[in-house]
Design a protein around this motif. Structure first.
Motif, PDB file in Angstrom:
ATOM      1  N   LYS A 178       0.958  -1.329   0.039  1.00 11.06           N
ATOM      2  CA  LYS A 178      -0.016  -0.299   0.026  1.00 11.06           C
ATOM      3  C   LYS A 178       1.007   1.159  -0.043  1.00 11.06           C
ATOM      4  O   LYS A 178       0.290   2.338   0.102  1.00 11.06           O
ATOM      5  N   ASN A 179       2.295   1.110   0.095  1.00 12.23           N
ATOM      6  CA  ASN A 179       2.960   2.161   0.206  1.00 12.23           C
ATOM      7  C   ASN A 179       2.609   3.283  -0.971  1.00 12.23           C
ATOM      8  O   ASN A 179       2.841   4.584  -0.335  1.00 12.23           O
ATOM      9  N   ASP A 180       2.691   2.976  -1.949  1.00  9.72           N
ATOM     10  CA  ASP A 180       2.504   4.026  -2.942  1.00  9.72           C
ATOM     11  C   ASP A 180       1.246   4.415  -3.054  1.00  9.72           C
ATOM     12  O   ASP A 180       1.069   5.761  -3.477  1.00  9.72           O
ATOM     13  N   LYS A 181       0.288   4.017  -2.532  1.00  7.80           N
ATOM     14  CA  LYS A 181      -1.081   4.576  -2.469  1.00  7.80           C
ATOM     15  C   LYS A 181      -1.486   5.553  -1.248  1.00  7.80           C
ATOM     16  O   LYS A 181      -2.240   6.217  -1.180  1.00  7.80           O
ATOM     17  N   ILE A 182      -0.433   5.406  -0.076  1.00  5.68           N
ATOM     18  CA  ILE A 182      -0.815   6.007   0.892  1.00  5.68           C
ATOM     19  C   ILE A 182       0.212   7.418   0.987  1.00  5.68           C
ATOM     20  O   ILE A 182       1.234   7.377   0.902  1.00  5.68           O
ATOM     21  N   ASN A 183      -0.800   8.532   1.079  1.00  6.80           N
ATOM     22  CA  ASN A 183      -0.260   9.783   1.536  1.00  6.80           C
ATOM     23  C   ASN A 183       0.120  10.057   3.016  1.00  6.80           C
ATOM     24  O   ASN A 183      -0.337  10.693   3.692  1.00  6.80           O
ATOM     25  N   ALA A 184       1.095   9.521   3.555  1.00  7.09           N
ATOM     26  CA  ALA A 184       1.594   9.519   4.939  1.00  7.09           C
ATOM     27  C   ALA A 184       2.226  11.042   5.088  1.00  7.09           C
ATOM     28  O   ALA A 184       2.861  11.779   4.325  1.00  7.09           O
ATOM     29  N   ASP A 185       2.007  11.411   6.244  1.00  4.08           N
ATOM     30  CA  ASP A 185       2.481  13.035   6.848  1.00  4.08           C
ATOM     31  C   ASP A 185       3.070  12.664   8.287  1.00  4.08           C
ATOM     32  O   ASP A 185       3.001  11.755   8.728  1.00  4.08           O
ATOM     33  N   TYR A 186       3.580  13.723   8.505  1.00  9.38           N
ATOM     34  CA  TYR A 186       4.328  13.502  10.130  1.00  9.38           C
ATOM     35  C   TYR A 186       3.335  13.195  11.059  1.00  9.38           C
ATOM     36  O   TYR A 186       3.702  12.762  11.975  1.00  9.38           O
ATOM     37  N   ALA A 187       1.927  13.973  10.989  1.00  8.06           N
ATOM     38  CA  ALA A 187       1.189  13.580  11.932  1.00  8.06           C
ATOM     39  C   ALA A 187       0.751  11.971  11.928  1.00  8.06           C
ATOM     40  O   ALA A 187       0.646  11.493  13.172  1.00  8.06           O
ATOM     41  N   VAL A 188       0.638  11.283  10.925  1.00  6.36           N
ATOM     42  CA  VAL A 188       0.465   9.723  10.696  1.00  6.36           C
ATOM     43  C   VAL A 188       1.600   9.130  11.421  1.00  6.36           C
ATOM     44  O   VAL A 188       1.452   8.472  12.359  1.00  6.36           O
ATOM     45  N   ALA A 189       2.779   9.387  11.350  1.00  6.08           N
ATOM     46  CA  ALA A 189       4.141   9.002  11.792  1.00  6.08           C
ATOM     47  C   ALA A 189       4.176   9.234  13.452  1.00  6.08           C
ATOM     48  O   ALA A 189       4.126   8.167  14.317  1.00  6.08           O
ATOM     49  N   LEU A 190       3.696  10.371  13.817  1.00  4.26           N
ATOM     50  CA  LEU A 190       3.904  10.698  15.385  1.00  4.26           C
ATOM     51  C   LEU A 190       2.744   9.862  16.015  1.00  4.26           C
ATOM     52  O   LEU A 190       3.027   9.517  17.168  1.00  4.26           O
ATOM     53  N   ASN A 191       1.465   9.816  15.652  1.00 14.25           N
ATOM     54  CA  ASN A 191       0.528   9.266  16.059  1.00 14.25           C
ATOM     55  C   ASN A 191       0.809   7.645  16.235  1.00 14.25           C
ATOM     56  O   ASN A 191       0.210   7.186  17.308  1.00 14.25           O
ATOM     57  N   ALA A 192       1.154   7.111  15.240  1.00 15.06           N
ATOM     58  CA  ALA A 192       1.793   5.894  15.211  1.00 15.06           C
ATOM     59  C   ALA A 192       2.657   5.338  16.350  1.00 15.06           C
ATOM     60  O   ALA A 192       2.409   4.378  16.805  1.00 15.06           O
ATOM     61  N   ILE A 193       3.669   6.297  16.262  1.00 18.66           N
ATOM     62  CA  ILE A 193       4.568   6.197  17.489  1.00 18.66           C
ATOM     63  C   ILE A 193       3.799   5.990  18.632  1.00 18.66           C
ATOM     64  O   ILE A 193       4.190   5.242  19.735  1.00 18.66           O
ATOM     65  N   ALA A 194       2.981   7.149  19.052  1.00 22.26           N
ATOM     66  CA  ALA A 194       2.485   7.365  20.387  1.00 22.26           C
ATOM     67  C   ALA A 194       1.532   6.141  20.409  1.00 22.26           C
ATOM     68  O   ALA A 194       1.671   5.535  21.654  1.00 22.26           O
ATOM     69  N   GLU A 195       0.693   5.697  19.770  1.00 26.38           N
ATOM     70  CA  GLU A 195      -0.147   4.343  19.773  1.00 26.38           C
ATOM     71  C   GLU A 195       0.594   3.050  19.694  1.00 26.38           C
ATOM     72  O   GLU A 195       0.382   2.257  20.751  1.00 26.38           O
ATOM     73  N   TYR A 196       2.063   2.817  19.103  1.00 19.73           N
ATOM     74  CA  TYR A 196       2.439   1.778  19.414  1.00 19.73           C
ATOM     75  C   TYR A 196       3.050   1.827  20.636  1.00 19.73           C
ATOM     76  O   TYR A 196       3.372   0.695  21.129  1.00 19.73           O
ATOM     77  N   ASN A 197       3.790   2.731  21.172  1.00 20.05           N
ATOM     78  CA  ASN A 197       4.642   2.898  22.386  1.00 20.05           C
ATOM     79  C   ASN A 197       3.475   2.652  23.525  1.00 20.05           C
ATOM     80  O   ASN A 197       3.902   2.011  24.500  1.00 20.05           O
ATOM     81  N   ARG A 198       2.278   3.348  23.476  1.00 14.08           N
ATOM     82  CA  ARG A 198       1.443   2.887  24.432  1.00 14.08           C
ATOM     83  C   ARG A 198       0.951   1.404  24.608  1.00 14.08           C
ATOM     84  O   ARG A 198       0.570   0.777  25.500  1.00 14.08           O
ATOM     85  N   PHE A 199       0.805   0.915  23.185  1.00 11.45           N
ATOM     86  CA  PHE A 199       0.584  -0.413  23.152  1.00 11.45           C
ATOM     87  C   PHE A 199       1.657  -1.480  23.904  1.00 11.45           C
ATOM     88  O   PHE A 199       1.433  -2.412  24.477  1.00 11.45           O
ATOM     89  N   LEU A 200       2.769  -0.982  23.586  1.00 14.36           N
ATOM     90  CA  LEU A 200       4.263  -1.624  24.396  1.00 14.36           C
ATOM     91  C   LEU A 200       3.984  -1.626  25.782  1.00 14.36           C
ATOM     92  O   LEU A 200       4.223  -2.603  26.545  1.00 14.36           O
ATOM     93  N   LYS A 201       3.501  -0.505  26.394  1.00 15.48           N
ATOM     94  CA  LYS A 201       3.774  -0.143  27.756  1.00 15.48           C
ATOM     95  C   LYS A 201       2.436  -0.373  28.595  1.00 15.48           C
ATOM     96  O   LYS A 201       2.870  -0.792  29.698  1.00 15.48           O
ATOM     97  N   SER A 202       1.435  -0.012  28.073  1.00 17.47           N
ATOM     98  CA  SER A 202       0.055   0.165  29.098  1.00 17.47           C
ATOM     99  C   SER A 202      -1.233  -0.611  28.451  1.00 17.47           C
ATOM    100  O   SER A 202      -2.258  -0.421  29.029  1.00 17.47           O
ATOM    101  N   GLY A 203      -1.098  -0.726  27.115  1.00 18.35           N
ATOM    102  CA  GLY A 203      -2.415  -0.899  26.373  1.00 18.35           C
ATOM    103  C   GLY A 203      -3.121   0.061  25.674  1.00 18.35           C
ATOM    104  O   GLY A 203      -2.642   1.243  25.879  1.00 18.35           O
ATOM    105  N   LEU A 204      -4.143   0.002  25.192  1.00 18.38           N
ATOM    106  CA  LEU A 204      -4.818   1.042  24.078  1.00 18.38           C
ATOM    107  C   LEU A 204      -6.287   1.251  24.762  1.00 18.38           C
ATOM    108  O   LEU A 204      -6.884   0.646  25.281  1.00 18.38           O
ATOM    109  N   ARG A 205      -6.714   2.490  24.187  1.00 19.30           N
ATOM    110  CA  ARG A 205      -8.035   2.596  24.349  1.00 19.30           C
ATOM    111  C   ARG A 205      -8.517   3.141  23.127  1.00 19.30           C
ATOM    112  O   ARG A 205      -8.148   3.861  22.188  1.00 19.30           O
ATOM    113  N   LEU A 206      -9.853   2.283  22.653  1.00 25.09           N
ATOM    114  CA  LEU A 206     -10.476   2.384  21.398  1.00 25.09           C
ATOM    115  C   LEU A 206     -11.912   2.739  21.865  1.00 25.09           C
ATOM    116  O   LEU A 206     -12.613   1.988  22.163  1.00 25.09           O
ATOM    117  N   ASP A 207     -12.358   3.892  21.364  1.00 23.74           N
ATOM    118  CA  ASP A 207     -13.858   4.381  21.571  1.00 23.74           C
ATOM    119  C   ASP A 207     -14.092   4.166  22.983  1.00 23.74           C
ATOM    120  O   ASP A 207     -15.375   3.862  23.367  1.00 23.74           O
TER     121      ASP A 207
END
Length: 492
Positions: free
Chosen positions: A226-255
Motif C-alpha cells: 500500500k506504500n505508493d497509494k498512501i499519502n503519509a504525513d508527519y502526523a501519521v508517523a507521530l500518532n503511530a509512534i504514540a499508539e505503538y509505544n502505548r501498546f507496548l507499555k500500557s495498552g490502548l483505548r479505542l472509543d
C-alpha cells in the motif's frame, strides 16, 4: 593553528516542541555540541578497540570517556577534560519557519499536541501553565570552526549519524524534533554525501556491537503493497509512534474501551513468569486499605484481583519501568459506567474544587543508598523523510546496566488533604495518615530482554494501528510491518 570551516545543512522532518516562538528558534548549539563531543569519543573508543570493560553497568559510558580523554592521541582535540569538550566552535542558524507544517494552522480550535505529548501548543490563554510551541524550519545551518584536520574529518563522518540518532526539544524520544543532514561543505566545497538513515544505523550497529548487543534497531514500516497509494504525513508517523509505544507499555483505548497491555502480559505469561506487576500491586494494596474499588476487582462476576501474599515482596515487579521510569504513576480508580459506585476524591486547583477518579503514586528507585533520579526510556523513535518508516533505536546497554544493579523501586501513595478515603492512626495524640506503599524489583536479564520482547511485540508481522490520525485529525487506516535491522546487511 589550522582553521577548518565546516557547514552542515539540516532538513527538519518532524515538529520540534519548545518554549520559543521565533523565526530563528531551532536546535541549540549548547545542546548539540556536548552530544557530538561524547559521541565522537565513544565511537572512537569502540572503533579503536579501547573499550577494556566487558561488564555492562551504570556509568560505564562515563568511565570509558574519562579514559579516552587521557589518551595522548587526543591532546589537540580536547580543551576541557572535566566537561569532555572538544576543540571546535559551533553555531546554528534557522532560516525561517515553515508555516505549512505548523500544527496550529490545521485547526480553528486551540488544540493539544499530537500523540501523547499533552502539551499546550500556544499561549493565547494567559491563564494556562506549561505553554509550548511547535516550530518547523525550512532550513537549518550548522556552522563549525575546527582547529584540527583529523577532528574535522571525524565530525564530517559522525555528525550525520548522530543527527539520525538524536532528536531535540520536548518529547524527543517519541519522534518529535527529528532532523536529517542534507548537505555537507568543507571550506565552501560540497562534500560527497547522500542521506541514508538506514545505512547510518547499520554503521552504528557494526561499531557499537563488537562486544555486546549494546544497540538494537527495529523498523516499523507501512505495508509495502500500500506504500505508493498512501499519502503519509508527519502526523501519521507521530500518532503511530504514540499508539505503538502505548501498546507496548500500557495498552490502548479505542472509543472508550480499554484494550489490555497484551505485550507485557503476553510476554511474561508466554515465558512462564508468574509475577505481580506494579499496577496489580497498587490495586490490591488500595483494596486492602479499604478503598472502594470493587469495580476494579471484579469483571463479569469474576474476581480478577487475588489476595496476594505481600510478605514476599520479591514477587512484585515494575514491568512498565523496563521502558523508562516515571516520577509519578497515575491511573483511574473507576470506569465511566461505575462512577456512582465510587466515592469521588476531591482535587483542588486555584482554590476551586475538581472531582477526580485518579490515584497517584510517587515512584523512586534506589541502587544501594544512591537514589536513581531518572531512567529515560531505552526506546527512541525516529521518522524517515517520507514518513513511511519509523525506526526504533533500543539502547539495550542502558537497560542491561540497570538490571545488573538490581534497583529497588518504592511506590508511595499521594492524595489531597481533602480526600475522604483514607486510613488513619493516632501517634503522639495527633492523627496521622497511613499511606499505601510497597516496593518492587525490576525484572532481571533472565526474565526480560528486548530481543525476546520484540518477537512478542509483532516482529515480522503486520500490525494495525486503530487510533492513528493525520494532521487534519482524520482517521488514517494503515498497516505497519515490524522488522529488525541487522549489522550484517549489505550497505547501500
Amino acid at each position: 593553528m589550522n582553521v577548518i570551516k565546516l557547514e552542515f545543512s539540516l532538513k527538519q522532518i518532524t515538529p520540534m516542541i519548545h518554549f520559543q516562538n521565533e523565526n530563528g528558534a531551532t536546535i541549540r548549539a549548547t545542546e548539540l555540541k556536548p552530544k557530538l563531543d561524547r559521541f565522537i569519543l565513544l565511537w572512537m573508543a569502540y572503533e579503536n578497540n579501547k573499550v577494556k570493560c566487558n561488564e555492562q553497568k551504570i556509568d560505564s559510558e562515563t568511565e570509558i570517556l574519562k579514559k579516552i580523554v587521557k589518551e595522548k592521541d587526543y591532546d589537540n582535540w580536547i580543551i576541557d577534560e572535566k566537561h569532555i569538550a572538544l576543540n571546535y566552535k559551533m553555531r546554528i542558524k534557522a532560516t525561517c519557519k515553515d508555516e505549512n507544517k505548523d500544527l496550529l494552522n490545521h485547526s480553528n480550535k486551540r488544540q493539544k499536541y499530537l500523540g501523547n505529548a499533552n502539551y499546550i501548543l500556544d499561549n493565547r490563554n494567559k491563564d494556562e501553565e506549561d505553554k509550548y510551541v511547535s516550530t518547523f524550519s525550512k532550513k537549518i545551518l550548522v556552522k563549525i570552526i575546527c582547529f584540527d584536520e583529523l577532528l574535522a574529518d571525524k565530525i564530517i563522518e559522525l555528525l550525520p549519524i548522530l543527527i539520525d540518532l538524536t532528536a531535540f526539544g520536548l518529547q524527543q524520544s517519541k519522534g518529535y524534533g527529528n532532523f536529517r543532514v542534507d548537505e555537507i561543505f568543507k571550506e565552501n566545497k560540497k562534500q560527497q554525501y547522500k542521506p541514508d538513515i538506514e545505512r547510518n544505523y547499520i554503521k552504528l550497529l557494526k561499531n557499537f556491537n563488537t562486544i555486546n548487543n549494546n544497540v538494537l534497531v527495529y523498523k516499523l514500516e507501512l505495508d509495502k503493497e500500500k506504500n505508493d497509494k498512501i499519502n503519509a504525513d508527519y502526523a501519521v508517523a507521530l500518532n503511530a509512534i504514540a499508539e505503538y509505544n502505548r501498546f507496548l507499555k500500557s495498552g490502548l483505548r479505542l472509543d472508550g474501551i480499554y484494550i489490555p497491555s497484551v505485550i507485557m502480559k503476553k510476554y511474561f505469561k508466554q515465558n512462564g513468569y508468574n509475577i505481580i506487576n506494579e499496577k496489580k500491586a497498587m490495586k490490591q494494596k488500595l483494596h486492602l486499605a479499604k478503598y472502594n474499588i470493587e469495580n476494579l476487582t471484579h469483571h463479569d462476576n469474576k474476581k480478577i484481583i487475588n489476595n496476594y501474599d505481600f510478605s514476599d515482596s520479591g514477587k512484585i515487579y515494575y514491568t512498565r519501568g523496563l521502558l523508562g521510569f516515571a516520577q509519578l504513576y497515575q491511573f483511574s480508580l473507576c470506569i465511566k459506567k461505575n462512577h456512582d459506585k465510587f466515592d469521588i476524591i476531591p482535587r483542588y486547583k486555584n482554590g476551586k474544587e475538581k472531582k477526580a477518579f485518579w490515584k497517584v503514586f510517587d515512584v523512586k528507585g534506589k541502587i544501594g543508598k544512591e537514589e536513581i533520579s531518572r531512567f529515560p526510556s531505552p526506546l527512541h523513535y525516529h521518522v524517515s523523510e517520507n514518513y513511511k518508516e519509523i525506526y526504533i533505536i533500543v539502547n539495550n546497554n542502558s537497560l542491561i546496566s540497570l538490571q545488573n544493579e538490581n534497583p529497588i523501586i518504592t511506590f508511595k501513595e499521594k492524595y489531597a488533604k481533602e480526600e475522604k478515603q483514607r486510613k488513619t492512626y493516632k501517634k503522639d495524640k495527633k492523627e496521622q495518615v497511613e499511606y499505601v506503599q510497597f516496593t518492587a524489583k525490576l525484572p532481571d536479564t533472565k526474565k526480560f530482554d528486548f530481543e525476546s520482547f520484540f518477537k512478542v511485540a509483532g516482529l515480522d508481522t503486520i500490525l494495525f494501528m486503530a487510533n492513528v490520525k493525520n494532521k487534519f485529525n482524520e482517521i488514517y487506516e494503515g498497516e505497519y510491518f515490524l522488522t529488525k535491522l541487522e549489522d550484517n546487511q549489505n550497505e547501500r
